[in-house]
Design a protein around this motif. Structure first.
Motif, mmCIF file in Angstrom:
data_model
loop_
_atom_site.group_PDB
_atom_site.id
_atom_site.type_symbol
_atom_site.label_atom_id
_atom_site.label_comp_id
_atom_site.label_asym_id
_atom_site.label_seq_id
_atom_site.Cartn_x
_atom_site.Cartn_y
_atom_site.Cartn_z
ATOM 1 N N THR A 114 0.749 -1.231 0.057
ATOM 2 C CA THR A 114 -0.054 -0.014 -0.071
ATOM 3 C C THR A 114 0.950 1.419 -0.214
ATOM 4 O OG1 THR A 114 -0.188 -0.135 2.478
ATOM 5 C CG2 THR A 114 -2.038 -0.995 1.036
ATOM 6 N N LEU A 115 1.205 1.798 -1.210
ATOM 7 C CA LEU A 115 2.142 2.863 -1.450
ATOM 8 C C LEU A 115 1.571 4.157 -0.923
ATOM 9 C CD1 LEU A 115 3.869 1.532 -4.798
ATOM 10 C CD2 LEU A 115 4.404 1.076 -2.376
ATOM 11 N N THR A 116 0.196 4.540 -1.122
ATOM 12 C CA THR A 116 -0.252 5.886 -0.927
ATOM 13 C C THR A 116 -1.283 5.968 -0.255
ATOM 14 O OG1 THR A 116 -1.529 6.125 -3.027
ATOM 15 C CG2 THR A 116 0.819 6.721 -3.122
ATOM 16 N N TRP A 117 -1.955 7.227 0.358
ATOM 17 C CA TRP A 117 -3.073 7.357 1.005
ATOM 18 C C TRP A 117 -4.372 6.402 0.313
ATOM 19 C CZ3 TRP A 117 -5.377 6.860 5.324
ATOM 20 C CH2 TRP A 117 -6.648 6.922 5.528
ATOM 21 N N MET A 171 -10.820 11.892 -2.969
ATOM 22 C CA MET A 171 -9.517 12.000 -3.757
ATOM 23 C C MET A 171 -10.025 12.441 -5.128
ATOM 24 S SD MET A 171 -7.096 10.945 -1.783
ATOM 25 C CE MET A 171 -5.642 10.668 -2.816
ATOM 26 N N CYS A 172 -11.079 11.839 -5.868
ATOM 27 C CA CYS A 172 -11.504 12.173 -7.166
ATOM 28 C C CYS A 172 -11.936 13.755 -7.084
ATOM 29 C CB CYS A 172 -12.407 11.204 -7.738
ATOM 30 S SG CYS A 172 -11.429 9.485 -7.776
ATOM 31 N N GLN A 173 -12.494 14.160 -5.954
ATOM 32 C CA GLN A 173 -12.981 15.473 -6.213
ATOM 33 C C GLN A 173 -11.888 16.301 -5.812
ATOM 34 O OE1 GLN A 173 -16.133 15.254 -3.132
ATOM 35 N NE2 GLN A 173 -17.405 14.125 -4.744
ATOM 36 N N GLY A 174 -10.738 15.939 -5.613
ATOM 37 C CA GLY A 174 -9.555 17.027 -5.221
ATOM 38 C C GLY A 174 -8.948 17.349 -6.167
ATOM 39 N N SER A 175 -7.446 17.732 -5.772
ATOM 40 C CA SER A 175 -6.722 18.169 -6.959
ATOM 41 C C SER A 175 -6.338 17.095 -8.110
ATOM 42 C CB SER A 175 -5.341 18.871 -6.058
ATOM 43 O OG SER A 175 -4.759 17.754 -5.739
ATOM 44 N N GLU A 176 -5.694 17.805 -9.057
ATOM 45 C CA GLU A 176 -5.279 17.061 -10.230
ATOM 46 C C GLU A 176 -4.173 16.024 -9.640
ATOM 47 O OE1 GLU A 176 -6.017 16.492 -13.243
ATOM 48 O OE2 GLU A 176 -7.492 17.809 -12.982
ATOM 49 N N MET A 181 -3.477 10.075 -7.924
ATOM 50 C CA MET A 181 -3.262 9.192 -6.873
ATOM 51 C C MET A 181 -4.223 8.108 -7.003
ATOM 52 S SD MET A 181 -1.906 11.347 -3.675
ATOM 53 C CE MET A 181 -2.041 10.171 -2.448
ATOM 54 N N ALA A 182 -5.360 8.623 -7.112
ATOM 55 C CA ALA A 182 -6.659 7.517 -7.028
ATOM 56 C C ALA A 182 -6.583 6.652 -8.191
ATOM 57 C CB ALA A 182 -7.997 8.562 -7.133
ATOM 58 N N GLN A 183 -6.193 7.068 -9.309
ATOM 59 C CA GLN A 183 -6.085 6.424 -10.545
ATOM 60 C C GLN A 183 -4.991 5.457 -10.631
ATOM 61 O OE1 GLN A 183 -8.151 6.202 -13.437
ATOM 62 N NE2 GLN A 183 -7.055 4.470 -13.642
ATOM 63 N N ASP A 184 -3.918 5.824 -10.007
ATOM 64 C CA ASP A 184 -2.790 4.945 -9.864
ATOM 65 C C ASP A 184 -3.122 3.710 -8.806
ATOM 66 O OD1 ASP A 184 -0.089 4.229 -9.696
ATOM 67 O OD2 ASP A 184 -0.022 5.005 -7.566
ATOM 68 N N LEU A 238 -16.968 7.698 -10.431
ATOM 69 C CA LEU A 238 -15.682 8.248 -9.610
ATOM 70 C C LEU A 238 -14.843 9.058 -10.931
ATOM 71 C CD1 LEU A 238 -14.328 5.610 -7.305
ATOM 72 C CD2 LEU A 238 -15.270 7.594 -6.329
ATOM 73 N N GLY A 239 -15.211 8.833 -12.204
ATOM 74 C CA GLY A 239 -14.238 9.547 -13.315
ATOM 75 C C GLY A 239 -13.031 8.800 -13.228
ATOM 76 N N LEU A 240 -13.043 7.564 -13.022
ATOM 77 C CA LEU A 240 -11.784 6.948 -13.083
ATOM 78 C C LEU A 240 -11.915 5.830 -14.237
ATOM 79 C CD1 LEU A 240 -10.943 6.050 -9.384
ATOM 80 C CD2 LEU A 240 -9.861 7.773 -10.655
ATOM 81 N N THR A 241 -10.644 5.361 -14.665
ATOM 82 C CA THR A 241 -10.385 4.438 -15.830
ATOM 83 C C THR A 241 -9.961 3.072 -15.339
ATOM 84 O OG1 THR A 241 -10.249 6.374 -17.375
ATOM 85 C CG2 THR A 241 -9.456 4.105 -18.042
ATOM 86 N N VAL A 242 -10.948 2.071 -15.626
ATOM 87 C CA VAL A 242 -10.486 0.686 -15.158
ATOM 88 C C VAL A 242 -9.408 0.249 -15.937
ATOM 89 C CG1 VAL A 242 -11.249 -1.656 -15.222
ATOM 90 C CG2 VAL A 242 -12.649 0.015 -14.259
#
Ligand code: FAQ
Length: 311
Positions: A114-117, A171-176, A181-184, A238-242
């Motif tokens: 688990t590398l990031t928050w 995270m997804c509503q936050g900064s770029e 980080m969320a996508q990663d 969430l606006g993320l890409t699988v």
């Protein structure tokens, strides 16, 4: 086992009756349950490690309190499950020793770092999401103590999954940088989460018998498909890409078509060669060794109390 007893046992299972600890059961049924419940218990205990890593680094006091509560719930799940397995005639100490010397497994997922928050979000959303998908049907499993343990565990897992999704939303509503980080985190946890359901049905050596005994209620591929179908719209929200370019909605089947995980990587992780296998086993071995004095103290106390009550 006596064929008549076996037939009567199977008839009880087919009628949907629960099997209880003192009931007659085939040796294979007992062994399969010890393996599966034990592996599940070990997963809950080892599963505390990747999240425990972030308790001291949570971004706010509120997030820290929530994460701490979640990790404590996992310890509780482990303990219920060890108790359920103990009703089958094995002790928690024996199961722990089997984990530590490699005779028993724990879920492959906990061998990834688990590398990031954002990984706390991904673990809650995807790992607990996959766990629930697997465990909700197990509330109807044929072995009474296991089925009952699952009821409470599933309630807590739903809260875990929601807190993970909530971390991802923030995270997804936050900064770029936060979105990246969320996508990663999704990129790294997607395929390992799909592996949690076990090998594909054609390679699953236990599924057929376990389903006949209602130890498992669904095949590995059925649950994996359900998980993909449920999770893809959540990623879209969430606006993320699988991270699967071949992921497509199939009108005909009413399911998503998706890329299978890399089964060679899965086998490597099972063989002890995943990114964190050594760390995880070292941490569990250390906890076992350093806790020896507590276990000895408790045993000495219990012996003394017994002597007092006899006298
Ligand atoms: N990892 O014939 P199958 C959680 C092994 S949730 C490692 O298909 P089966 C909550 C399998 O043992 C995670 N090993 O096996 C949480 C067998 O090897 P063996 C735990 C795996 O048993 C969230 C071999 O491959 N949940 O902890 C895996 O019929 C967040 C052949 O496979 C459960 O354990 C794997 N992913 O089906 C905590 C649920 N998959 O033993 C903290 C209950 C397969 O012959 C933070 N378990 N193997 O040497 C089950 O439903 C089943 O055991 C399966 C596997 C579906 C996992």
């Amino acid at each position: 086992d006596d064929p008549e007893k076996l037939a009567a046992f199977q008839a009880r299972i087919d009628r949907g009756e629960k099997i209880e600890p003192k009931d007659w059961m085939p040796e294979g049924y007992r062994k399969t349950l010890i393996r599966q419940i034990g592996q599940h218990a070990h997963s809950e205990i080892v599963g505390q490690l990747p999240e425990g890593n972030w308790v001291t680094r949570a971004p706010t006091l509120e997030r820290k309190a929530i994460l701490l509560a979640k990790v404590q719930d996992e310890a509780g799940h482990g303990l219920y499950l060890y108790c359920a397995a103990e009703t089958l005639g094995i002790s928690r100490d024996e199961m722990t020793e089997m984990l530590l010397d490699g005779r028993m497994k724990y879920s492959s997922i906990f061998n990834y770092p688990t590398l990031t928050w954002a990984d706390m979000g991904a673990v809650g959303w995807l790992v607990d999401g996959a766990a629930i998908m697997n465990q909700v049907p197990l509330q109807r499993t044929s072995y009474g103590p296991y089925a009952r343990a699952m009821v409470r565990i599933c309630k807590e897992e739903s809260f875990h999954q929601r807190q993970g999704f909530d971390v991802m939303m923030k995270m997804c509503q936050g900064s770029e940088a936060q979105k990246r980080m969320a996508q990663d985190a999704l990129n790294r946890f997607w395929f390992p989460s799909l592996m949690m359901f076990g090998p594909s049905d054609k390679d699953s050596k236990h599924s057929a018998q376990s389903m006949k005994w209602r130890i498992k209620m669904n095949t590995n591929d059925e649950l994996r498909q359900k998980f993909v179908d449920q999770t893809v719209p959540q990623a879209e929200y969430l606006g993320l890409t699988v991270p699967d370019p071949d992921l497509t909605w199939n009108e005909e089947t009413g399911h998503y078509d998706f890329t299978e995980p890399d089964w060679a990587e899965f086998m490597e992780v099972l063989a002890g060669n995943g990114p964190c296998n050594r760390d995880r086993m070292e941490a569990r071995n250390r906890a076992w060794d350093e806790g020896a004095w507590v276990r000895e103290g408790l045993m000495a106390h219990a012996t003394k109390q017994r002597a007092v009550s006899v006298a």
